[in-house]
Design a protein around this motif. Structure first.
Motif, PDB file in Angstrom:
ATOM      1  N   ASN A 167      27.631-105.768 -19.440  1.00 54.44           N
ATOM      2  CA  ASN A 167      27.310-106.162 -18.066  1.00 54.44           C
ATOM      3  C   ASN A 167      26.629-105.035 -17.296  1.00 54.44           C
ATOM      4  O   ASN A 167      25.752-105.288 -16.459  1.00 54.44           O
ATOM      5  CB  ASN A 167      28.572-106.612 -17.338  1.00 54.44           C
ATOM      6  N   GLN A 171      23.024-105.343 -15.510  1.00 56.82           N
ATOM      7  CA  GLN A 171      22.849-104.958 -14.113  1.00 56.82           C
ATOM      8  C   GLN A 171      21.719-103.953 -13.941  1.00 56.82           C
ATOM      9  O   GLN A 171      20.964-103.990 -12.966  1.00 56.82           O
ATOM     10  CB  GLN A 171      24.156-104.385 -13.565  1.00 56.82           C
ATOM     11  N   ASN A 200      26.079-112.374 -21.507  1.00 59.92           N
ATOM     12  CA  ASN A 200      25.099-112.145 -20.454  1.00 59.92           C
ATOM     13  C   ASN A 200      23.842-111.448 -20.968  1.00 59.92           C
ATOM     14  O   ASN A 200      23.910-110.564 -21.818  1.00 59.92           O
ATOM     15  CB  ASN A 200      25.716-111.295 -19.336  1.00 59.92           C
TER      16      ASN A 200
END
Length: 426
Positions: A167, A171, A200
């Motif tokens: 993640n 980001q 993700n």
């Protein structure tokens, strides 16, 4: 990438693209491959409609190394009108400073266009500290981005979950920064979207390591990221010396094919010039041209005649000599005009020793494209253990080599007689 070992049990059935938006998923879905030195000097593909290749430039594994096959794989990808990208084997653990040094070493050597993908292959050597591991990956990806390329993280899901905070990567670099590997059905010609390792930021899915039974990794571009660095019709936005070589080969008319050229047998090819059907294991593979007669060319190694219309030029004779003549891991690729005594003299050994080392029953018979060992041990130090159901042609295809090379290197008298558990050098 041949370092990873994935099990179908780690796949998440029915979790198709839960972290992807419908619009991004439907943007592309073009298929392609990734290539290491196991595929040899020329870019191989699993299907005729593949659009891209991601080629290994080298990496860090206790020390820096360059992949000798990188330049010619990029060039021959471009020669086939496809998009070429780059990846680095990135075994830096949690050392961000080392990661930056590794990327700094490779950036000046990248031959794919600005804007194209440079992926960090992080699937071994991780430390115990997840944050430090992630810092090291982000440090390398920042260097790639600052240099004007598209940074991507590559691994497989269980390893990532155990060692990396993905993640944080998403980001920092957006929702197209992850390339993930998981194989539901080995030998597939296309991805099975019922078995997607949802997480993700996934932009590329490596869905098979025996893509269409061609012995190479198969990938699908989910978001159009492999178009980065390229104009329409797969034209690079930025030229490098290697890209120019590929473009030169792509623009060379087939009527100019001469001995010493490297050509690929088209997937659409049906019959040899003599009328016999071309076996599937030949299609999509590269061969040196040994002789030309009219509209027919003789393919070295398999010694078969084929129409010029059924092949595609990958390298001119000059390019093939430049790229393939350099010894790799103690081997030499035979060029037009070579003799065994001449090769032996060039490398300071006797022709008798060279013939013995390569199990040559007739020292007067060597052929263009043949790979000769120059010193003891296996070629490149690698071996393959025969599996149930294997035959020599499928093994050669999987390893990116030829039946004649495997039979010569392993002193196989009957190419139809191999057995499970037998170890083959290659």
């Amino acid at each position: 990438m041949k370092h990873k070992r994935l099990l179908a049990s780690v796949l998440v059935a029915g979790a198709f693209l839960l972290a992807q938006s419908p619009n991004s998923v439907s943007a592309n879905r073009s298929q392609g491959v990734d290539l290491a030195r196991y595929q040899g000097y020329t870019a191989q593909f699993g299907r005729a409609d593949d659009e891209f290749a991601i080629c290994q430039i080298g990496g860090y594994q206790g020390g820096l190394y360059l992949q000798n096959t990188y330049n010619s794989q990029v060039a021959t990808t471009i020669a086939q009108g496809k998009r070429a990208h780059t990846y680095i084997w990135y075994q830096v653990g949690g050392n961000a400073g080392l990661g930056r040094q590794v990327v700094d070493y490779f950036l000046p050597r990248v031959q794919t266009p600005k804007g194209s993908i440079i992926a960090l292959d992080y699937e071994a050597g991780a430390g115990w500290n997840v944050e430090a591991n992630t810092d090291a990956i982000i440090a390398g990806m920042n260097k790639i981005k600052q240099a004007g390329y598209t940074p991507v993280y590559y691994s497989y899901k269980p390893y990532t979950v155990a060692h990396v905070d993905v993640n944080r990567i998403v980001q920092a670099f957006g929702n197209q920064s992850v390339w993930i590997a998981a194989y539901p059905c080995p030998g597939s010609a296309s991805p099975n979207y019922n078995y997607f390792p949802s997480m993700n930021g996934v932009s590329i899915w490596q869905f098979d390591d025996n893509y269409n039974r061609q012995g190479i990794d198969g990938d699908v571009d989910l978001t159009g990221i492999t178009h980065n660095g390229y104009h329409g019709n797969n034209q690079p936005k930025h030229e490098t010396p290697v890209i120019k070589q590929g473009q030169q080969a792509d623009k060379t008319p087939k009527r100019e094919i001469k001995p010493g050229y490297t050509v690929k047998v088209n997937f659409s090819a049906d019959c040899w010039a003599t009328g016999q059907r071309i076996p599937n294991w030949v299609k999509g593979k590269a061969y040196a041209v040994q002789e030309v007669r009219g509209n027919r060319v003789l393919l070295s190694g398999i010694m078969s005649w084929i129409s010029r219309n059924d092949v595609e030029i990958l390298q001119t004779a000059h390019q093939a000599r430049t790229e393939n003549a350099t010894p790799v891991s103690g081997t030499y690729v035979v060029q037009v005009g070579d003799t065994l005594s001449g090769i032996a003299s060039r490398y300071g050994i006797t022709w008798q020793a060279l013939a013995s080392l390569n199990h040559l029953s007739n020292p007067n018979y060597i052929y263009v494209g043949q790979r000769l060992k120059l010193r003891g041990g296996t070629a490149g130090g690698h071996s393959y253990v025969v599996r149930p159901g294997d035959n020599l042609s499928t093994i050669a295809s999987r390893l990116g080599t030829s039946v004649s090379h495997l039979s010569s290197l392993n002193s196989i008298r009957n190419v139809n007689l191999i057995y499970p558990g037998e170890k083959l050098n290659y």
